[in-house]
Design a protein around this motif. Structure first.
Motif, PDB file in Angstrom:
ATOM      1  N   TRP A  36      34.091  35.253  46.601  1.00  0.00           N
ATOM      2  CA  TRP A  36      33.925  36.353  45.639  1.00  0.00           C
ATOM      3  C   TRP A  36      33.687  35.734  44.266  1.00  0.00           C
ATOM      4  O   TRP A  36      34.381  34.794  43.868  1.00  0.00           O
ATOM      5  N   ARG A  38      32.379  36.925  40.023  1.00  0.00           N
ATOM      6  CA  ARG A  38      32.270  38.078  39.137  1.00  0.00           C
ATOM      7  C   ARG A  38      31.489  37.696  37.893  1.00  0.00           C
ATOM      8  O   ARG A  38      31.428  36.513  37.513  1.00  0.00           O
ATOM      9  N   THR A  40      30.371  39.285  33.866  1.00  0.00           N
ATOM     10  CA  THR A  40      30.362  40.271  32.796  1.00  0.00           C
ATOM     11  C   THR A  40      29.116  40.046  31.948  1.00  0.00           C
ATOM     12  O   THR A  40      28.569  38.936  31.918  1.00  0.00           O
ATOM     13  N   ARG A  45      28.103  33.937  35.832  1.00  0.00           N
ATOM     14  CA  ARG A  45      28.909  34.364  36.965  1.00  0.00           C
ATOM     15  C   ARG A  45      29.980  33.313  37.238  1.00  0.00           C
ATOM     16  O   ARG A  45      29.708  32.117  37.193  1.00  0.00           O
ATOM     17  N   ASP A  90      39.698  41.680  33.871  1.00  0.00           N
ATOM     18  CA  ASP A  90      39.129  41.606  35.221  1.00  0.00           C
ATOM     19  C   ASP A  90      37.880  42.465  35.352  1.00  0.00           C
ATOM     20  O   ASP A  90      37.204  42.414  36.398  1.00  0.00           O
ATOM     21  N   ALA A  92      34.325  43.534  35.530  1.00  0.00           N
ATOM     22  CA  ALA A  92      33.132  42.751  35.829  1.00  0.00           C
ATOM     23  C   ALA A  92      32.403  43.380  37.010  1.00  0.00           C
ATOM     24  O   ALA A  92      32.938  44.273  37.671  1.00  0.00           O
ATOM     25  N   TYR A  94      31.501  42.477  40.643  1.00  0.00           N
ATOM     26  CA  TYR A  94      32.007  41.541  41.641  1.00  0.00           C
ATOM     27  C   TYR A  94      30.988  41.402  42.773  1.00  0.00           C
ATOM     28  O   TYR A  94      30.489  42.401  43.300  1.00  0.00           O
ATOM     29  N   TYR A  95      30.725  40.147  43.127  1.00  0.00           N
ATOM     30  CA  TYR A  95      29.765  39.835  44.168  1.00  0.00           C
ATOM     31  C   TYR A  95      30.453  39.050  45.284  1.00  0.00           C
ATOM     32  O   TYR A  95      31.273  38.177  45.007  1.00  0.00           O
ATOM     33  N   GLY A 118      26.524  43.500  44.565  1.00  0.00           N
ATOM     34  CA  GLY A 118      27.563  43.622  43.559  1.00  0.00           C
ATOM     35  C   GLY A 118      28.173  45.006  43.494  1.00  0.00           C
ATOM     36  O   GLY A 118      27.544  46.009  43.845  1.00  0.00           O
ATOM     37  N   GLN A 120      30.808  47.303  40.747  1.00  0.00           N
ATOM     38  CA  GLN A 120      31.417  47.310  39.415  1.00  0.00           C
ATOM     39  C   GLN A 120      32.907  47.600  39.497  1.00  0.00           C
ATOM     40  O   GLN A 120      33.323  48.562  40.158  1.00  0.00           O
TER      41      GLN A 120
END
Length: 125
Positions: A36, A38, A40, A45, A90, A92, A94-95, A118, A120
């Motif tokens: 994982w 993330r 912003t 990343r 936290d 961001a 997230y991928y 991704g 959000q």
């Protein structure tokens, strides 16, 4: 070809919890390390957590240790990220990502070949 799809993001208050899911389709995810990450706006990343193919070898970035837990259910072809005690920082996208090299355990973004679109996560104060 494996395709990854994240779900479970949303808006939550600080101190709350969310569970992200990364579901694979097209092929089994069971032999891959999954991570994982993330991102912003305006930042690169960053690595959050990863789990080895058998679910034993996990690693976390320091800022989420003790709050986030990565797990996998190979029967469901899904990897999870349980996020507790969430903080505004936290927030961001997230991928999830999969590393197709057998047996490799890595936190390096460049070594993950497959990526989801991704999801959000927004943590409000």
């Amino acid at each position: 070809q494996v395709q990854l799809a994240e779900s479970g993001g949303g808006l939550v208050q600080a101190g709350g919890s969310l569970r992200l899911s990364c579901a694979a389709s097209g092929r089994t995810l069971s032999s891959y390390t999954v991570g994982w990450f993330r991102q912003t706006p305006g930042k690169e990343r960053e690595f959050v957590a990863r789990i080895g193919w058998n679910g034993v070898y996990t690693r976390y970035t320091d800022s989420v240790k003790g709050r986030f837990t990565i797990s996998r259910d190979n029967a469901k072809n899904t990897v999870y990220l349980q996020m507790n005690s969430l903080k505004p920082e936290d927030t961001a996208v997230y991928y999830c990502a999969a590393d197709q090299t057998p047996g490799r355990l890595t936190e390096s973004e460049s070594e993950y070949e497959l990526w989801g679109q991704g999801t959000q996560v927004t943590v409000s104060t």
